[in-house]
Scaffold this motif. Structure first.
Motif, PDB file in Angstrom:
ATOM      1  N   GLY A  70     -28.010  19.154 -71.364  1.00 14.07           N
ATOM      2  CA  GLY A  70     -28.427  18.808 -70.015  1.00 14.07           C
ATOM      3  C   GLY A  70     -28.397  17.315 -69.784  1.00 14.07           C
ATOM      4  O   GLY A  70     -27.972  16.543 -70.644  1.00 14.07           O
ATOM      5  N   MET A  71     -28.877  16.924 -68.607  1.00 14.96           N
ATOM      6  CA  MET A  71     -28.893  15.522 -68.218  1.00 14.96           C
ATOM      7  C   MET A  71     -30.178  15.278 -67.427  1.00 14.96           C
ATOM      8  O   MET A  71     -30.610  16.142 -66.661  1.00 14.96           O
ATOM      9  CB  MET A  71     -27.673  15.223 -67.344  1.00 14.96           C
ATOM     10  N   ILE A  72     -30.754  14.112 -67.626  1.00 12.95           N
ATOM     11  CA  ILE A  72     -31.915  13.700 -66.830  1.00 12.95           C
ATOM     12  C   ILE A  72     -31.447  12.606 -65.885  1.00 12.95           C
ATOM     13  O   ILE A  72     -30.837  11.620 -66.318  1.00 12.95           O
ATOM     14  CB  ILE A  72     -33.057  13.193 -67.716  1.00 12.95           C
ATOM     15  N   SER A  73     -31.722  12.793 -64.602  1.00 10.17           N
ATOM     16  CA  SER A  73     -31.337  11.810 -63.588  1.00 10.17           C
ATOM     17  C   SER A  73     -32.573  11.354 -62.828  1.00 10.17           C
ATOM     18  O   SER A  73     -33.673  11.872 -63.028  1.00 10.17           O
ATOM     19  CB  SER A  73     -30.340  12.438 -62.610  1.00 10.17           C
ATOM     20  N   GLU A  74     -32.375  10.427 -61.934  1.00 11.31           N
ATOM     21  CA  GLU A  74     -33.472   9.955 -61.083  1.00 11.31           C
ATOM     22  C   GLU A  74     -34.114  11.114 -60.325  1.00 11.31           C
ATOM     23  O   GLU A  74     -35.334  11.170 -60.189  1.00 11.31           O
ATOM     24  CB  GLU A  74     -32.957   8.928 -60.076  1.00 11.31           C
ATOM     25  N   ALA A  75     -33.304  12.023 -59.837  1.00 11.51           N
ATOM     26  CA  ALA A  75     -33.839  13.169 -59.081  1.00 11.51           C
ATOM     27  C   ALA A  75     -34.747  14.026 -59.954  1.00 11.51           C
ATOM     28  O   ALA A  75     -35.783  14.518 -59.487  1.00 11.51           O
ATOM     29  CB  ALA A  75     -32.701  14.007 -58.512  1.00 11.51           C
ATOM     30  N   ASP A  76     -34.378  14.198 -61.218  1.00 11.66           N
ATOM     31  CA  ASP A  76     -35.220  14.978 -62.129  1.00 11.66           C
ATOM     32  C   ASP A  76     -36.553  14.281 -62.355  1.00 11.66           C
ATOM     33  O   ASP A  76     -37.605  14.929 -62.385  1.00 11.66           O
ATOM     34  CB  ASP A  76     -34.507  15.181 -63.472  1.00 11.66           C
ATOM     35  N   LEU A  77     -36.522  12.970 -62.520  1.00 10.94           N
ATOM     36  CA  LEU A  77     -37.765  12.221 -62.696  1.00 10.94           C
ATOM     37  C   LEU A  77     -38.649  12.367 -61.460  1.00 10.94           C
ATOM     38  O   LEU A  77     -39.853  12.596 -61.568  1.00 10.94           O
ATOM     39  CB  LEU A  77     -37.472  10.744 -62.960  1.00 10.94           C
ATOM     40  N   ALA A  78     -38.037  12.245 -60.288  1.00  9.72           N
ATOM     41  CA  ALA A  78     -38.801  12.336 -59.038  1.00  9.72           C
ATOM     42  C   ALA A  78     -39.498  13.682 -58.890  1.00  9.72           C
ATOM     43  O   ALA A  78     -40.593  13.761 -58.321  1.00  9.72           O
ATOM     44  CB  ALA A  78     -37.878  12.082 -57.850  1.00  9.72           C
TER      45      ALA A  78
END
Length: 141
Positions: free
Chosen positions: A114-122
């Motif tokens: 998977g990947m963690i992006s800014e949207a996931d953090l938000a």
């Protein structure tokens, strides 16, 4: 404890280093993502970098290069960063902040999951955690 695996989005897609940037853009559109980990040619599990939509625009199109002739590997530079799926959120934030990166591949048993992006953090962090992350990642110093 909340882990990287808990906050990531699944379905991260590799792009082989030999693939062209026009193909990378097509994959980004198909998968609704803005970044693709770049794998060493012939080695799906060895990451040599991350290609972003911004890289394609700024480092290829904006300087007059043809995205059908430039490869993902041509834009792979620096040391690729990643995080183990079992890492805690504090470790995720530290890795992203200390390296000033906005996307982080998540690996489990040496496989990209998977990947963690800014949207996931938000979606998963408190406002205070997000504010601190933004300050550290986007600081101009």
């Amino acid at each position: 404890m909340t882990t990287a695996k808990d906050i990531m989005h699944t379905g991260a897609q590799w792009i082989p280093a030999h693939e062209t940037l026009d193909r990378a853009a097509q994959l980004m559109r198909e998968h609704h993502v803005g970044a693709l980990p770049i794998s060493a040619s012939g080695e799906q599990d060895r990451m040599i970098g991350i290609l972003t939509d911004r890289d394609i625009v700024l480092d290829c199109v904006a300087v007059g290069h043809d995205p059908s002739k430039v490869t993902a590997g041509d834009l792979a530079h620096g040391t690729p960063r990643w995080i183990d799926a079992d890492a805690g959120v504090d470790q995720v934030l530290e890795e992203m902040q200390s390296n000033r990166i906005r996307r982080l591949p998540v690996v489990e048993n040496k496989k990209l999951i998977g990947m963690i992006s800014e949207a996931d953090l938000a979606q998963h962090l408190s406002e205070d955690q997000i504010a601190l992350w933004v300050e550290k990642v986007y600081a101009t110093s």
